[in-house]
Design a protein around this motif. Structure first.
Motif, PDB file in Angstrom:
ATOM      1  N   UNK A 110      42.436  43.642  39.896  1.00 52.79           N
ATOM      2  CA  UNK A 110      42.297  42.193  40.063  1.00 52.79           C
ATOM      3  C   UNK A 110      43.655  41.641  40.470  1.00 52.79           C
ATOM      4  N   UNK A 111      43.703  41.037  41.651  1.00 51.80           N
ATOM      5  CA  UNK A 111      44.975  40.544  42.183  1.00 51.80           C
ATOM      6  C   UNK A 111      45.395  39.216  41.540  1.00 51.80           C
ATOM      7  N   UNK A 112      44.421  38.429  41.076  1.00 52.04           N
ATOM      8  CA  UNK A 112      44.739  37.121  40.507  1.00 52.04           C
ATOM      9  C   UNK A 112      45.363  37.265  39.115  1.00 52.04           C
ATOM     10  N   UNK A 113      46.334  36.430  38.822  1.00 50.59           N
ATOM     11  CA  UNK A 113      46.902  36.382  37.477  1.00 50.59           C
ATOM     12  C   UNK A 113      46.236  35.239  36.711  1.00 50.59           C
ATOM     13  N   UNK A 114      45.858  35.521  35.475  1.00 45.15           N
ATOM     14  CA  UNK A 114      45.165  34.517  34.686  1.00 45.15           C
ATOM     15  C   UNK A 114      46.115  33.541  34.018  1.00 45.15           C
ATOM     16  N   UNK A 115      45.575  32.388  33.637  1.00 47.81           N
ATOM     17  CA  UNK A 115      46.358  31.402  32.907  1.00 47.81           C
ATOM     18  C   UNK A 115      46.116  29.993  33.408  1.00 47.81           C
ATOM     19  N   UNK A 116      46.807  29.006  32.843  1.00 52.10           N
ATOM     20  CA  UNK A 116      46.650  27.612  33.286  1.00 52.10           C
ATOM     21  C   UNK A 116      47.055  27.449  34.742  1.00 52.10           C
ATOM     22  N   UNK A 117      46.381  26.566  35.445  1.00 55.19           N
ATOM     23  CA  UNK A 117      46.672  26.345  36.866  1.00 55.19           C
ATOM     24  C   UNK A 117      47.718  25.261  37.081  1.00 55.19           C
ATOM     25  N   UNK A 118      48.045  24.508  36.042  1.00 53.31           N
ATOM     26  CA  UNK A 118      49.053  23.455  36.191  1.00 53.31           C
ATOM     27  C   UNK A 118      49.996  23.469  34.993  1.00 53.31           C
ATOM     28  N   UNK A 254      41.522  35.829  33.018  1.00 48.46           N
ATOM     29  CA  UNK A 254      42.016  37.182  33.229  1.00 48.46           C
ATOM     30  C   UNK A 254      40.888  38.052  33.774  1.00 48.46           C
ATOM     31  N   UNK A 255      41.190  39.302  34.065  1.00 47.82           N
ATOM     32  CA  UNK A 255      40.191  40.180  34.653  1.00 47.82           C
ATOM     33  C   UNK A 255      39.060  40.487  33.679  1.00 47.82           C
ATOM     34  N   UNK A 256      39.365  40.587  32.396  1.00 45.16           N
ATOM     35  CA  UNK A 256      38.362  40.996  31.408  1.00 45.16           C
ATOM     36  C   UNK A 256      37.731  39.771  30.746  1.00 45.16           C
ATOM     37  N   UNK A 257      36.401  39.754  30.729  1.00 46.65           N
ATOM     38  CA  UNK A 257      35.643  38.624  30.197  1.00 46.65           C
ATOM     39  C   UNK A 257      34.417  39.130  29.437  1.00 46.65           C
ATOM     40  N   UNK A 258      33.859  38.271  28.607  1.00 43.31           N
ATOM     41  CA  UNK A 258      32.726  38.641  27.761  1.00 43.31           C
ATOM     42  C   UNK A 258      31.607  37.621  27.942  1.00 43.31           C
ATOM     43  N   UNK A 259      30.367  38.107  28.054  1.00 50.70           N
ATOM     44  CA  UNK A 259      29.183  37.242  28.031  1.00 50.70           C
ATOM     45  C   UNK A 259      28.564  37.329  26.646  1.00 50.70           C
ATOM     46  N   UNK A 260      28.371  36.199  25.993  1.00 47.62           N
ATOM     47  CA  UNK A 260      27.786  36.246  24.652  1.00 47.62           C
ATOM     48  C   UNK A 260      27.309  34.861  24.239  1.00 47.62           C
ATOM     49  N   UNK A 338      31.875  36.415  41.842  1.00 44.81           N
ATOM     50  CA  UNK A 338      31.739  37.460  42.866  1.00 44.81           C
ATOM     51  C   UNK A 338      33.035  37.634  43.646  1.00 44.81           C
ATOM     52  N   UNK A 339      33.316  38.896  44.006  1.00 50.23           N
ATOM     53  CA  UNK A 339      34.434  39.211  44.878  1.00 50.23           C
ATOM     54  C   UNK A 339      35.795  39.195  44.224  1.00 50.23           C
ATOM     55  N   UNK A 340      35.873  39.133  42.891  1.00 55.48           N
ATOM     56  CA  UNK A 340      37.166  39.021  42.208  1.00 55.48           C
ATOM     57  C   UNK A 340      37.504  40.233  41.343  1.00 55.48           C
ATOM     58  N   UNK A 341      36.632  41.251  41.354  1.00 51.42           N
ATOM     59  CA  UNK A 341      36.864  42.479  40.581  1.00 51.42           C
ATOM     60  C   UNK A 341      36.999  42.213  39.079  1.00 51.42           C
TER      61      UNK A 341
END
Length: 528
Positions: A110-118, A254-260, A338-341
């Motif tokens: 996953x190329x994107x870095x997670x976190x706040x956008x501002x 972040x790249x790792x997420x949970x559905x629950x 979609x498309x974000x790995x």
């Protein structure tokens, strides 16, 4: 005696440190609400325990013990554990392309870095963070819709001489009173004005109880159904859409997420104090609320509400264990992924080969716990779903592959099955337990245990801060749950900002500060 106890203590501390270092590679943040003490029992860096009630927690087909997990990382250097006898790895006739021959597919990047956008300023207030999701224009719309509803209601049922149109300041105060129930856990919001245990004179003077009850009577987000609207949640759907836009624009997961399904049950203080008659009067929830949640920070990325349309074969009660409902839930929650790995962790009700293969085509990868009772097992080899006849030892596992998909059967005081295309089946992991030490496992099992353990701990904490007010109308129940989620998300952004380093508020203190700012009180310092 002191020397005799020091050995086990040193071993426990060493295990804790090992688990912590492995969690650091996951970038999972500790102490979500700033309230953990030195006791590791409430620390998600150690291991999952059976006291968590999250529906996503692992469960064995044989025993009700959880996997007792901890961590993920690049633990490929560990020696491979004992595998099941080779005779048990033979394909059955209906294997459908599944083979015991293992390959080493690359882990999606996953190329994107997670976190706040501002970047929020160091002096940002609790209100500033809350209004990233519920800005003034949304509150002004509530003012307009509430006044419209009050006018039409009185035209139909007669004039209400005590009613005066609500203002923006009063709407903020109204929300503040409601949110205060999540901090003080009072059985009723009206307790604020009472003389009893839950009374709160410090905030009760801002608005009279009579005025609050008038606003509560007429409160609306959408006053009237449009001719094109058929959705049962039309009175709250525009607010949910606005909230979703706020989540999307304020945070990158972040790249790792949970559905629950998060814990949204009755407040435990209310349950402990109310009478049996009051409990019987509580109506069963008419909706199911699901979320996609960032497993590195706890930030809830997306909300999905499935409304029970009524009794019968298509109602929520009839569908709650059926694959088609949970497949619909998963697709709705991942429609923007979609498309974000991304790597999505799922519980048994969602995990299925068909869904995972469909997601893989969209560059969404999955790791899910399987259950022969709750999961859609279509397309999976029967030999992997049946428990082996020979006794198993801890850490033993069997794996079969089909393309990039791995089906794992791992033993730890019970058989646990996992389906994944996100982790290589040849990479080794470890589960760290207080008493048993390290238990070998495939990396996918360790990853699932680590992320689900964190979400369970998060659930146990943030469910305490859901608004206690329980209206009978379904749209209002959804609205207050959504507001509660927005405040929790606001606190997570606060903890990731420079403002947290100026004044380190706990979740309770942050909520207190938000309430006082909504009420317009000058003294916004939280109590200690």
């Amino acid at each position: 005696m002191a020397e005799g106890g020091s050995g086990p203590r040193r071993k426990a501390l060493a295990l804790l440190e090992a688990a912590r270092s492995r969690y650091e590679s996951l970038q999972i943040s500790d102490d979500v609400f700033g309230e953990s003490g030195p006791d590791s029992s409430g620390n998600p860096f150690y291991s999952t325990s059976a006291d968590s009630h999250s529906s996503s927690a692992a469960s064995s087909d044989d025993e009700d013990e959880t996997t007792g997990p901890a961590p993920t990382s690049a633990a490929a250097q560990r020696p491979p554990p004992h595998r099941a006898p080779e005779a048990e790895l033979q394909d059955d006739e209906d294997s459908g392309g599944w083979s015991p021959a293992l390959r080493d597919p690359a882990t999606p990047r996953c190329e994107e870095s997670g976190g706040p956008t501002r970047k929020m300023p160091p002096d940002a207030s609790a209100m500033d963070f809350f209004q990233l999701f519920v800005p003034d224009n949304v509150l002004k719309n509530m003012v307009v819709q509430t006044n419209m509803y009050a006018k039409k209601y009185q035209e139909r049922f007669g004039s209400d001489g005590a009613w005066v149109e609500v203002s923006l300041a009063e709407m903020k105060a109204f929300l503040g009173y409601m949110i205060s129930t999540s901090i003080y856990h009072c059985e009723s919001v009206l307790s604020i004005w009472s003389g009893g245990f839950y009374s709160n004179r410090s905030i009760a003077l801002v608005m009279s109880q009579a005025r609050f009850e008038k606003i509560l009577k007429y409160f609306h987000v959408v006053a009237f159904r449009s001719s094109q609207t058929t959705h049962g949640l039309y009175k709250v759907q525009p607010f949910l859409d606005s909230l979703q836009n706020g989540f999307d624009s304020a945070f990158r997961p972040s790249q790792t997420q949970v559905l629950h399904e998060p814990l949204i049950d009755e407040d435990p203080v209310f349950i402990a104090t109310c009478t049996e008659r009051e409990l019987r009067k509580r109506k069963k929830r008419k909706f199911s609320l699901w979320v996609r949640q960032c497993s590195s920070t706890g930030f809830i990325i997306q909300i999905y509400v499935h409304l029970k349309e009524g009794g019968g074969p298509d109602g929520l009660d009839a569908l709650k264990n059926k694959p088609q409902l949970h497949s619909l839930v998963a697709k709705s929650l991942c429609r923007n992924a979609a498309g974000k790995n991304y790597i999505i962790f799922t519980g048994p009700s969602i995990t299925s080969l068909t869904l995972f293969e469909e997601f893989e085509k969209q560059e969404i990868y999955c790791c899910g716990l399987l259950s022969s009772r709750k999961s859609d097992c279509t397309g999976l080899p029967l030999s992997m779903l049946a428990n082996p006849a020979t006794p198993q030892s801890r850490g033993q596992y069997r794996i079969k592959m089909k393309g990039n998909m791995s089906l794992i059967c791992w033993y730890n005081k019970g058989h646990f099955r996992f389906l994944t295309n996100a982790y290589s089946p040849v990479q080794q992991g470890v589960i760290i337990k207080r008493k048993s030490g390290e238990i070998p496992c495939p990396l996918a099992v360790e990853a699932f245990a680590a992320h689900l353990s964190y979400i369970c701990k998060y659930d146990d904490k943030y469910s305490k801060y859901f608004i206690s007010h329980k209206p009978n109308k379904t749209w209002q129940q959804v609205f207050w749950f959504a507001i509660s989620i927005a405040i929790n998300n606001a606190y997570i952004l606060y903890k990731m900002s420079d403002a947290y380093h100026v004044k380190r508020y706990s979740r309770a203190q942050f909520g207190e500060r938000l309430v006082r700012e909504l009420l317009g009180l000058e003294d916004t310092s939280p109590s200690h």
